[in-house]
Design a protein around this motif. Structure first.
Motif, PDB file in Angstrom:
ATOM      1  N   ARG A   1       0.837  -1.199   0.000  1.00 41.01           N
ATOM      2  CA  ARG A   1       0.000   0.000   0.000  1.00 41.01           C
ATOM      3  C   ARG A   1       0.878   1.258   0.000  1.00 41.01           C
ATOM      4  O   ARG A   1       1.998   1.238   0.495  1.00 41.01           O
TER       5      ARG A   1
ATOM      6  N   TYR B   1      -0.336   4.076   4.600  1.00 33.91           N
ATOM      7  CA  TYR B   1      -1.031   2.822   4.874  1.00 33.91           C
ATOM      8  C   TYR B   1      -0.037   1.661   4.952  1.00 33.91           C
ATOM      9  O   TYR B   1       0.926   1.591   4.178  1.00 33.91           O
TER      10      TYR B   1
ATOM     11  N   SER C   1       1.418  -2.053   4.442  1.00 33.94           N
ATOM     12  CA  SER C   1       1.257  -3.212   3.576  1.00 33.94           C
ATOM     13  C   SER C   1       0.663  -4.354   4.411  1.00 33.94           C
ATOM     14  O   SER C   1       0.807  -4.385   5.639  1.00 33.94           O
TER      15      SER C   1
END
Length: 346
Positions: free
Chosen positions: A303, A307, A309
């Protein structure tokens, strides 16, 4: 065709003419001894063109039933090799290699019970395969000539540098000579398997992928996979040759939380502390994780921005097989040139 979870030892079956008129196929005893408890009575065999075969598994006899229609539709005559890959779920992937030892061009057909249509099979979607038989029981060799049918499908995309990957995740530099039409640089195999194991080497499976990576799987005389010892960061079976890609370690960590122990938990966040490693992955990345002789496949979603991953497939198999509990910490390490292969320490 791949799914996440345990990566089981591969096995092959060389079809005889008698096999092609049968409705059953016996699974190797060594495979059943290790994995039969994971198989279900109702299974599916999946081919690359979308063909799905519903089969029954007889656990007491180690037999798959319901194969005759498949043999007839694909016009198997005997001499073909079926390659089986199991990833710890309800499906077993099947690849067909023809009598020329190269993977076939799959026909435009699906099973008569399927309502979906078949799909086109390409080199870019899962690579292409061939097998080489060690008929002279050679213990040391450096080059192998692929079948012409394989080269017709793949040779146009060969580019340097090329890399060999063996089943324990270790990588080695290699090359292809267009003049001799041979893969070179296979001398590491005797070091990786050990000279005492080399006489048992009956067959090698080569899987070429479009990014010039060639995966190699070894098989014994029963056509069951020979597992290479070690993992990407171990020193077991390492060659002293300078072509071995030396393990410079990258890592990420996960602390097992109570919510990670739930039966429906299959999404695990990877802390942004390890964002530099995550940035080396594709948007949707598959990684292989090794511990001892075990291997698991995890699916990662990388991501952007702030954000995290996330692991989005394969966590439950890894958790169960390693016997994890809340509070355990997992350390995943990989060589810097191999960010899809990790050893894991609990």
């Amino acid at each position: 065709m791949e799914s996440s979870g345990l990566v089981a030892d591969k096995f092959c079956w060389k079809m005889s003419h008698m096999d092609t008129s049968s409705d059953e196929l016996s699974l190797p005893h060594t495979f059943c001894a290790k994995y039969a408890h994971r198989l279900h009575e109702d299974m599916h065999l999946k081919l690359r063109n979308g063909y799905i075969i519903p089969v029954k598994f007889d656990k007491s006899k180690g037999i798959l039933k319901g194969l005759m229609w498949f043999f007839k539709q694909f016009e198997l005559k005997g001499g073909e090799i079926l390659l089986f890959e199991y990833f710890g779920r309800y499906n077993i992937n099947v690849y067909i290699l023809g009598t020329n030892c190269s993977e076939i061009r799959y026909p435009d057909i699906v099973h008569y019970l399927q309502q979906s249509s078949s799909r086109i099979v390409t080199l870019g979607d899962g690579g292409w395969r061939f097998v080489w038989f060690n008929l002279e029981r050679t213990t040391t060799f450096d080059e192998i000539a692929p079948p012409d049918a394989f080269l017709i499908c793949c040779a146009f995309s060969f580019s340097e540098p090329m890399t060999y990957v063996i089943s324990n995740g270790k990588k080695f530099s290699c090359s292809y000579c267009h003049t001799s039409r041979k893969f070179k640089g296979l001398g590491f195999l005797s070091d990786s398997l050990g000279l005492t194991a080399m006489p048992a080497l009956h067959m090698l499976l080569f899987t070429y992928e479009v990014d010039s990576v060639v995966s190699i799987t070894a098989f014994d005389e029963q056509l069951c996979e020979i597992v290479f010892p070690g993992h990407p960061l171990s020193s077991e079976g390492d060659s002293h040759d300078s072509s071995v890609l030396k393990p410079v370690s990258l890592h990420f960590k996960i602390t097992v939380e109570k919510r990670h122990m739930s039966t429906d938990c299959d999404l695990i966040e990877i802390s942004n502390e390890f964002r530099n490693l995550c940035r080396m992955w594709d948007k949707f990345q598959t990684i292989f994780v090794y511990s001892g002789n075990g291997c698991w496949m995890l699916h990662i979603c990388r991501r952007n921005n702030y954000y995290c991953s996330t692991i989005e497939g394969g966590w439950q198999h890894l958790r169960e097989d390693l016997g994890l509990n809340a509070g355990d910490q997992l350390v995943f390490e990989c060589p810097v040139m191999s960010v899809d292969r990790f050893s894991v320490l609990v």
